[in-house]
Scaffold this motif. Structure first.
Motif, mmCIF file in Angstrom:
data_model
loop_
_atom_site.group_PDB
_atom_site.id
_atom_site.type_symbol
_atom_site.label_atom_id
_atom_site.label_comp_id
_atom_site.label_asym_id
_atom_site.label_seq_id
_atom_site.Cartn_x
_atom_site.Cartn_y
_atom_site.Cartn_z
ATOM 1 N N LEU A 64 0.839 -1.199 0.000
ATOM 2 C CA LEU A 64 0.000 0.000 0.000
ATOM 3 C C LEU A 64 0.870 1.244 0.000
ATOM 4 C CD1 LEU A 64 -2.512 -1.352 2.602
ATOM 5 C CD2 LEU A 64 -3.125 -0.668 0.278
ATOM 6 N N THR A 65 0.663 2.096 -0.979
ATOM 7 C CA THR A 65 1.468 3.305 -1.084
ATOM 8 C C THR A 65 0.564 4.524 -1.121
ATOM 9 O OG1 THR A 65 1.448 3.033 -3.465
ATOM 10 C CG2 THR A 65 3.387 2.233 -2.303
ATOM 11 N N PHE A 66 1.195 5.677 -1.155
ATOM 12 C CA PHE A 66 0.421 6.909 -1.055
ATOM 13 C C PHE A 66 -0.107 7.366 -2.411
ATOM 14 C CE2 PHE A 66 -0.310 11.342 0.185
ATOM 15 C CZ PHE A 66 -1.014 11.091 1.345
ATOM 16 N N THR A 67 0.654 7.089 -3.450
ATOM 17 C CA THR A 67 0.197 7.403 -4.798
ATOM 18 C C THR A 67 0.503 6.201 -5.678
ATOM 19 O OG1 THR A 67 2.359 8.233 -5.488
ATOM 20 C CG2 THR A 67 0.813 9.845 -4.590
ATOM 21 N N ARG A 68 -0.136 6.168 -6.843
ATOM 22 C CA ARG A 68 0.141 5.040 -7.712
ATOM 23 C C ARG A 68 1.527 5.147 -8.333
ATOM 24 N NH1 ARG A 68 -4.146 3.691 -12.065
ATOM 25 N NH2 ARG A 68 -2.786 5.114 -13.152
ATOM 26 N N ARG A 69 1.954 6.394 -8.466
ATOM 27 C CA ARG A 69 3.299 6.621 -8.983
ATOM 28 C C ARG A 69 4.328 5.972 -8.054
ATOM 29 N NH1 ARG A 69 4.285 12.555 -9.360
ATOM 30 N NH2 ARG A 69 6.516 12.782 -9.636
ATOM 31 N N ARG A 98 3.312 -9.253 -10.263
ATOM 32 C CA ARG A 98 1.950 -9.529 -9.819
ATOM 33 C C ARG A 98 1.730 -9.243 -8.339
ATOM 34 N NH1 ARG A 98 0.872 -14.854 -10.364
ATOM 35 N NH2 ARG A 98 -1.360 -14.483 -10.286
ATOM 36 N N VAL A 99 2.573 -8.418 -7.774
ATOM 37 C CA VAL A 99 2.321 -7.934 -6.415
ATOM 38 C C VAL A 99 1.102 -7.016 -6.474
ATOM 39 C CG1 VAL A 99 3.234 -6.439 -4.592
ATOM 40 C CG2 VAL A 99 4.745 -8.058 -5.745
ATOM 41 N N TRP A 100 0.250 -7.074 -5.425
ATOM 42 C CA TRP A 100 -0.872 -6.140 -5.352
ATOM 43 C C TRP A 100 -0.330 -4.790 -4.906
ATOM 44 C CZ3 TRP A 100 -6.514 -6.904 -4.847
ATOM 45 C CH2 TRP A 100 -6.927 -8.179 -5.262
ATOM 46 N N GLY A 101 -0.168 -3.859 -5.815
ATOM 47 C CA GLY A 101 0.374 -2.566 -5.440
ATOM 48 C C GLY A 101 -0.611 -1.455 -5.741
ATOM 49 N N GLY A 102 -0.713 -0.471 -4.864
ATOM 50 C CA GLY A 102 -1.573 0.666 -5.141
ATOM 51 C C GLY A 102 -1.908 1.438 -3.881
ATOM 52 N N THR A 103 -2.756 2.440 -4.050
ATOM 53 C CA THR A 103 -3.187 3.223 -2.901
ATOM 54 C C THR A 103 -4.284 2.472 -2.159
ATOM 55 O OG1 THR A 103 -4.902 4.310 -4.180
ATOM 56 C CG2 THR A 103 -2.746 5.361 -4.160
ATOM 57 N N ASP A 240 3.450 1.937 3.089
ATOM 58 C CA ASP A 240 4.417 3.025 3.029
ATOM 59 C C ASP A 240 3.753 4.299 3.564
ATOM 60 O OD1 ASP A 240 6.728 4.312 2.490
ATOM 61 O OD2 ASP A 240 6.488 4.376 0.323
ATOM 62 N N GLU A 241 4.547 5.297 3.940
ATOM 63 C CA GLU A 241 4.040 6.597 4.405
ATOM 64 C C GLU A 241 2.983 6.427 5.492
ATOM 65 O OE1 GLU A 241 5.642 9.035 3.309
ATOM 66 O OE2 GLU A 241 6.158 8.790 1.194
ATOM 67 N N SER A 570 2.838 17.751 -2.529
ATOM 68 C CA SER A 570 3.067 16.868 -3.671
ATOM 69 C C SER A 570 4.527 16.465 -3.817
ATOM 70 C CB SER A 570 2.606 17.543 -4.970
ATOM 71 O OG SER A 570 1.216 17.730 -4.942
ATOM 72 N N ALA A 571 5.404 17.093 -3.033
ATOM 73 C CA ALA A 571 6.832 16.792 -3.152
ATOM 74 C C ALA A 571 7.244 15.664 -2.217
ATOM 75 C CB ALA A 571 7.654 18.043 -2.846
ATOM 76 N N LYS A 572 6.288 15.188 -1.449
ATOM 77 C CA LYS A 572 6.587 14.145 -0.484
ATOM 78 C C LYS A 572 7.285 12.950 -1.135
ATOM 79 C CE LYS A 572 3.324 11.611 1.447
ATOM 80 N NZ LYS A 572 2.602 10.833 2.452
#
Length: 690
Positions: A64-69, A98-103, A240-241, A570-572
């Motif tokens: 789990l991340t903060f943005t898809r980027r 195939r890891v589940w990655g995203g917000t 993350d974050e 947005s610079a995080k």
DNA sequence: GTCACAGAAATTTTT
DNA sequence: TTTCTGTGAC
């Protein structure tokens, strides 16, 4: 086997001892407290790669991340490590892990589409973005007559903000209003009524807002049938974050990993900057209690910045009242001290930044490796003008998004309606575009549509108002064609193209700068060529909108160099060789909007900390001493500003001080400059005589 | 009911 | 500078 373990050793050898401890930690809960620039992404990527290497099925890892980027970047690095391990023997092609990655929100969408039926949620639902939620609030407010009490009711944006806070903090409306929106206290009852209607309407329309995605994900986990099914999907969950998650999100983690097994959280309490979205620093501070048996691994060696920069940033954060104390250090001991730049006004600040950026480029630092950071989106306007005049290319991140512009939303409304004909928000937006149709008529038509269970044929017998009699049949034809069965082979871009043909004349009669707006529409169409699934296109573009205009242009051109302009938010997580923090004056940092209580001020301090810690080699902090009040009669009205209260003597000791005005200018120049100002001043004074 | 215009008010950060 | 509200013409 032997060769493989040698290579994992080599790969792990890139890490320092605490990083390595974190990467190779076993299944018990793990909290990585990673200071700014301490190789957090590297560590997390190695951890994922290590888990896979140890035999975990990649498709059973949730990241789990903060943005898809951020998610894409992380997975790219994981794949790179895996390829390294396999010695280039293939197997790990890009995008293959195939890891589940995203917000949180995108993962919620995936899970709800798959399991939603188990909790009686339609699997075909639309997602309301913030603007859609506000529009729905506004129309409900009118329907309920809440604006007619004589006093003015909170604006739609405020209503949506209050609602979201109630949901995300899971506290009562009364408490939220008392604490965060005291000026709305008198509207407590009205807001309660509005929110009840809002919840009902979303249900009828098969729409979920951002908050619902999280709420229903939690409901999924609580459900005796769906909960175990979802939990069974994942062996490892990494977040993350973590400092920027809210209560609801921490409960989702608890629901996914009730005993903490397989759970990893990474974050830095000193960089928590999203409390306005109900994020709470308590999540990261309380993690060890919430998940007994947690191992805490702090990362303190900074690989990003020079020691002189760290000395200043350490002093900024040292003044914070409550925090997980850590002192970052670097072995990059040499380097320039940060520069505090004194500017007389905003124009001089813009001048200084442009000159300095170009000078850096002369020295070989590409524009892309430099960034200008600011608290609020509009703080960069003057600089943008200056950059444009001097032909310096730049990208701006944060602030008003492309997707939030009216014409883009108009175009998408057609597609959204066809995708989910119960979507009253989209329907209303589309109908209001037609001449002679206003809120009342549109409301009735949407009602008819909902009564028919979302059958667009309910509009077949509608008698449109005279100004629209001609256009109405072609609208119906368009909608039918888009909704038709033969669309299976259609690309989303082709659908947008049809809508655009219908919409163009409406746009031209409605907005100025039609040509520029039409170009935007073409770019959207271009972006859509990658999609064949309309629902997916709409969901993805809502959950992860292109963050700068340039993102629309598809593949970036390699030799394309541009300066980065970004809000601090947005610079995080990003870094640049040279960083310019502008408008470091009290009132901007901390923002006047955020000096209500101590907690808000502490967050502003962290914001400045985040901004300054983005710099690798050079850091400039600029502040204009004088601000002009624009727009009003007296063009020379101005006030003087104070340096940000966070830049204390203690911090300034570590800085060089400079004035923005070029020192090399000789006296003659100086004279002519003074004369110029005087002439302008005299002209202003003369004008003031009237 | 709709629309166009005028004047007033407010003005952060974002999944 | 945009966004909201009120007014009056059609």
């Amino acid at each position: 086997m032997n060769q493989k373990s040698t290579s994992i050793e080599t790969v792990l050898g890139e890490l320092n001892p605490p990083q390595r401890e974190a990467a190779c930690h076993g299944p018990s809960p793990l909290l990585i407290v990673a200071g700014a620039g301490t190789g957090k992404t590297t560590t997390l990527a190695h951890r994922v790669a290590w888990l896979i290497h140890e035999g975990t099925d990649p498709s059973r890892i949730l990241l789990l991340t903060f943005t898809r980027r951020a998610s894409a970047e992380m997975l790219r690095r994981v794949e790179a490590i895996l390829r390294q391990l396999e010695g280039g023997r293939g197997g790990t092609a890009p995008g293959s892990t195939r890891v589940w990655g995203g917000t949180f929100h995108s993962i919620a969408t995936r899970l709800l589409r798959r399991f939603g039926r188990m909790i009686e949620l339609p699997s075909e639902f639309s997602i309301l973005d913030r603007g859609d939620s506000e529009d729905l609030m506004a129309s409900l407010r009118n329907e309920l007559g809440l604006g007619e009490t004589g006093r003015r009711f909170p604006k739609k944006g405020t209503c949506a903000a209050i609602y979201s806070r109630v949901v995300n903090t899971q506290t009562s409306l009364r408490e939220v209003i008392e604490h965060a929106f005291p000026w709305c206290a008198e509207d407590l009852d009205g807001l309660g009524e509005l929110f009840a209607a809002y919840v009902d309407r979303k249900e009828v329309q098969h729409c979920l807002d951002f908050d619902d995605l999280l709420v229903f994900w939690e409901a999924l986990l609580d459900d005796p049938g769906a909960g175990p099914a979802v939990r069974k999907l994942f062996d490892c969950v990494l977040v993350d974050e973590y400092q920027d998650t809210n209560r609801l999100q921490s409960r989702l983690l608890k629901g996914l990993c009730p005993d903490g097994v397989g759970l990893t959280a990474v974050g830095d309490d000193a960089q928590s900057i999203y409390s306005f979205r109900a994020a709470t620093i308590r999540n990261i501070l309380d993690f060890p209690e919430e998940h007994p048996g947690t191992t805490v691994v702090p990362l303190e060696q900074n690989y990003r910045s020079t020691q002189p920069i760290l000395e200043a940033t350490n002093r900024v954060i040292a003044q914070a009242s409550q925090r997980h104390t850590k002192t970052l250090w670097s072995d990059r001991t040499t380097g320039e001290r940060p520069v505090l730049v004194n500017c007389t006004d905003e124009d001089e600040q813009s001048d200084f930044v442009v000159e300095e950026v170009l000078a850096r480029r002369e020295e070989g630092v590409a524009l892309k490796d430099q960034a200008v950071l600011f608290r609020a989106s509009h703080h960069s306007l003057a600089l943008e003008v200056e950059l444009a005049q001097r032909n310096v290319p730049f990208h701006k991140y944060g602030g008003l998004r492309f997707l939030e512009t009216a014409h883009i939303k108009d175009l998408l409304a057609f597609l959204k309606l066809v995708d989910n004909p119960r979507d009253g928000v989209a329907a209303t937006r589309m109908l209001l575009l037609l001449p002679g149709i206003g809120p009342v008529r549109a409301g009735r038509m949407v009602e008819a549509l909902l009564e028919a269970g979302g059958q667009l044929s309910a509009w077949n017998d509608i008698k449109p108002p005279p100004p629209s009699t001609e256009i109405w049949p072609s609208l119906m034809t368009l909608l039918k064609r888009l909704a038709g069965d033969d669309r299976a082979e259609q690309n989303v871009s082709a659908e947008l193209h049809q809508v655009r043909q219908f919409y163009t004349p409406l746009l031209e009669s409605r907005y100025d700068h039609a040509a520029a707006r039409l170009r935007d529409l073409e770019q959207l169409e271009q972006l859509a060529t990658r999609y064949n699934d309309r629902s997916r296109f709409l969901a993805e573009i809502t959950l992860d909108p292109p963050s700068s205009t340039q993102d629309f242009a598809g593949e970036p051109i390699l030799d394309d160099d541009f300066l980065v302009l970004s809000t601090i938010h947005s610079a995080k997580g990003l870094e640049w060789d040279s960083v310019f923090v502008i408008h470091a004056a009290d009132g901007n940092i901390p923002s006047d909007m955020a000096t209500g209580d101590d907690e808000e001020i502490e967050e502003e301090r962290r914001l400045l900390y985040v901004a300054m810690t983005r710099a690798k080699n050079r850091l400039f902090v600029c502040y204009p001493q004088r601000y002009y009040f624009r727009g009003r009669r007296r063009s020379d009205a101005h006030g003087f500003s104070q340096l940000s209260r966070f830049l204390t003597e203690d911090v300034l000791e570590c800085c060089q001080r400079r004035t923005a005005r070029p020192l090399e200018s000789d006296e003659a120049d100086d004279d002519s400059f003074t004369a110029d100002v005087t002439a302008a001043e005299i002209r202003r004074r003369i004008k003031d005589l009237w």
